[in-house]
Write an enzyme that holds these catalytic residues in place. Structure first.
Site, PDB file in Angstrom:
ATOM      1  N   ARG A   1       0.814  -1.217   0.000  1.00  0.00           N
ATOM      2  CA  ARG A   1       0.000   0.000   0.000  1.00  0.00           C
ATOM      3  C   ARG A   1       0.857   1.281   0.000  1.00  0.00           C
ATOM      4  NH1 ARG A   1      -4.934  -0.491   2.651  1.00  0.00           N
ATOM      5  NH2 ARG A   1      -3.942  -2.262   3.660  1.00  0.00           N
TER       6      ARG A   1
ATOM      7  N   CYS B   1     -25.954  -4.581  -8.259  1.00  0.00           N
ATOM      8  CA  CYS B   1     -27.202  -4.872  -7.560  1.00  0.00           C
ATOM      9  C   CYS B   1     -26.963  -5.348  -6.143  1.00  0.00           C
ATOM     10  CB  CYS B   1     -28.009  -5.873  -8.363  1.00  0.00           C
ATOM     11  SG  CYS B   1     -28.535  -5.123  -9.894  1.00  0.00           S
TER      12      CYS B   1
HETATM   13  N1  LLP Z   1       2.965  -9.029   3.764  1.00  0.00           N
HETATM   14  C1  LLP Z   1       1.987  -9.907   4.036  1.00  0.00           C
HETATM   15  C2  LLP Z   1       2.324 -11.247   4.500  1.00  0.00           C
HETATM   16  C3  LLP Z   1       0.649  -9.532   3.850  1.00  0.00           C
HETATM   17  O1  LLP Z   1      -0.307 -10.401   4.114  1.00  0.00           O
HETATM   18  C4  LLP Z   1       0.350  -8.213   3.391  1.00  0.00           C
HETATM   19  C5  LLP Z   1      -1.032  -7.806   3.194  1.00  0.00           C
HETATM   20  C6  LLP Z   1       1.407  -7.335   3.113  1.00  0.00           C
HETATM   21  C7  LLP Z   1       2.711  -7.778   3.315  1.00  0.00           C
HETATM   22  C8  LLP Z   1       1.217  -5.942   2.568  1.00  0.00           C
HETATM   23  O2  LLP Z   1       0.467  -5.089   3.341  1.00  0.00           O
HETATM   24  P1  LLP Z   1       0.435  -3.535   2.936  1.00  0.00           P
HETATM   25  O3  LLP Z   1       1.821  -2.987   3.107  1.00  0.00           O
HETATM   26  O4  LLP Z   1       0.031  -3.426   1.518  1.00  0.00           O
HETATM   27  O5  LLP Z   1      -0.564  -2.910   3.836  1.00  0.00           O
HETATM   28  N2  LLP Z   1      -7.082  -5.889   1.067  1.00  0.00           N
HETATM   29  C9  LLP Z   1      -6.790  -5.120   2.257  1.00  0.00           C
HETATM   30  C10 LLP Z   1      -5.436  -5.360   2.787  1.00  0.00           C
HETATM   31  C11 LLP Z   1      -5.172  -6.813   3.054  1.00  0.00           C
HETATM   32  C12 LLP Z   1      -3.733  -7.014   3.125  1.00  0.00           C
HETATM   33  C13 LLP Z   1      -3.372  -8.434   3.228  1.00  0.00           C
HETATM   34  N3  LLP Z   1      -1.998  -8.620   3.428  1.00  0.00           N
HETATM   35  C14 LLP Z   1      -7.045  -3.641   1.999  1.00  0.00           C
HETATM   36  O6  LLP Z   1      -7.575  -3.325   0.961  1.00  0.00           O
HETATM   37  O7  LLP Z   1      -6.775  -2.816   2.846  1.00  0.00           O
END
Ligand code: LLP
Length: 413
Positions: free
Chosen positions: A276, A343
């Protein structure tokens, strides 16, 4: 800095006006700024320069090949969770040695593929998985480098669906079981324990959970060395928060500062897995208002993008700013629900939002949609997924074509 800015009354990405992209490629469309992505990577690389840190971009946040290529070109690795993500990372030219593989359900074909590709580290999430990797490595006459993903029971204060390191979560192994499992791993001839891994959840706005995790992991690190298991890497995961509304996330420099004492004391390497942070604010979802609908209780701006294109608002109650692309100084404001055509009553980008009054046919931008936007998009309601556009200075390219109706039925009998 996200490179989406007003030129006069109009929203631009870098040096390109968003309406001109909409005219060329239609809407809905994901628009990414290359300069923002590169800038975010440079912030990370700069902060970690004096430490031994491998940045592994979390592919699940944005898996487009052209985006992954930006990582590959800069020596960034990948955090993957599936054979499909491995395929993409390799296609984009990411060095397999810089790939770490997490996930609680790696299948035998996926483990085989990862070993054959020569990935860096498996982040192992159960005893059964350890033995599966060991058996497959033996059959392939190779050695698998592994970290155990520990679950330190730390509440990272994120949405329940994106919290991963509390004891009731499916992820990782309890800290109390880790030393024994490392001993078992150490005794397996086709397994080489090289590190310790954790991922606390996302998005995380405070450094405290990371500090607590580092303390616990460094204890385990010391214990393993005392047992003769010479691990050398601590993977602290991802989850670095960004601004969606009015948050104040920590900076990469502040994050690096909490790693530094451990680097000094343990002489270890680190892996970080941000997704992110790199792409979140670097993208918008551009959409057209199909209809303006007034009911006795509500005003709805009904967009041509829907929850199938960006599911974060209904799934996590996530806030995404929604702004008109033409921001007229004289515009009066109103309160509206910004919704899609799907929907489901959960099909919304924002509810009860104060927003400039817009008319049918006008463009809106859903901000901070670069992470977990397209990568979580689906074809629900048989809606072709949007195109993806990468802006670079004064030009842009289509990095994924809009899907067609034929794409919808590909492979069906
Ligand atoms: N490493 C692992 C093992 C993870 O499971 C994740 C995210 C990351 C790194 C990266 O996280 P980031 O830096 O992107 O926050 N779909 C959700 C977020 C779920 C993330 C799952 N794992 C959302 O839209 O906020």
């Amino acid at each position: 800095m996200n490179n989406f800015h007003l030129v006069g009354e109009e929203l631009w990405c870098e040096n390109v006006a968003l309406p001109s992209i909409a005219r060329d490629v239609g809407t809905p469309a994901y628009i990414y700024s290359k300069a923002s992505i590169v800038n975010n990577l440079e912030l990370l690389m700069g902060a970690f320069e004096s430490l031994n840190v491998q940045i592994c971009f979390s592919v699940k946040s944005n898996s487009n090949l052209s985006i992954l290529r930006l990582m590959a070109d800069r020596g960034i690795g990948a955090d993957i969770v599936s054979g499909g993500e491995l395929f993409r990372a390799l296609k984009a030219g990411i060095d397999p040695k810089k790939i770490v593989y997490s996930g609680v359900g790696k299948t035998a074909p996926e483990i085989h593929y990862a070993l054959k590709s020569g990935i860096g580290i498996f982040n192992v999430e159960s005893e059964a998985e350890l033995h599966a990797i060991s058996d497959i490595a033996k059959a392939m006459d190779t050695i698998a480098s592994i970290s155990l993903r520990v679950n330190p029971d730390i509440d990272a204060k994120t949405h329940a669906f994106t919290t991963t390191a509390k004891k009731e979560n499916k992820f990782g192994l309890p800290l109390c079981a880790a030393a024994d499992l490392y001993a078992a791993a150490h005794s397996l001839p086709h397994i080489s324990p090289v590190g310790i891994d954790v991922h606390l959840g996302s998005p995380i706005l405070s450094l405290d959970p990371y500090r607590r995790a580092l303390e616990l992991l460094s204890d385990l690190y010391g214990r393993l060395h005392a047992m003769g298991i010479k691990v050398h890497t601590i993977d602290i995961g991802g989850g670095f928060g960004i601004v969606y509304k009015d948050e104040t996330p920590f900076t990469p420099i502040q994050f690096a500062a909490i790693l530094a004492p451990y680097a000094e004391r343990l002489k270890c390497n680190f892996v970080v897995e941000p997704g992110r942070f790199v792409v979140g604010n670097a993208g918008v979802l551009l959409t057209t208002v199909t209809y303006v609908k007034k009911t006795p209780s509500k005003l709805f701006y009904i967009c041509d993008a829907g929850m199938n294109d960006l599911i974060r608002p209904p799934l996590y109650d996530a806030y995404h700013a929604v702004v008109p692309v033409m921001q007229r100084k004289a515009a009066d404001q109103t309160i509206a629900d910004i919704v899609g055509p799907v929907c489901e009553s959960s099909d919304f980008f924002g509810k009860h939002r104060t927003i400039d009054r817009v008319a049918q046919g006008e463009l809106l931008a859903v901000r901070s949609a670069g992470a977990y936007g397209f990568s979580m998009a689906s074809n629900y309601n048989s809606r072709p997924r949007p195109c993806e556009i990468l802006v670079d200075g004064s030009s842009y390219s289509v990095i994924r074509k809009r899907e067609s109706y034929d794409d919808l039925i590909r492979g069906e009998a």
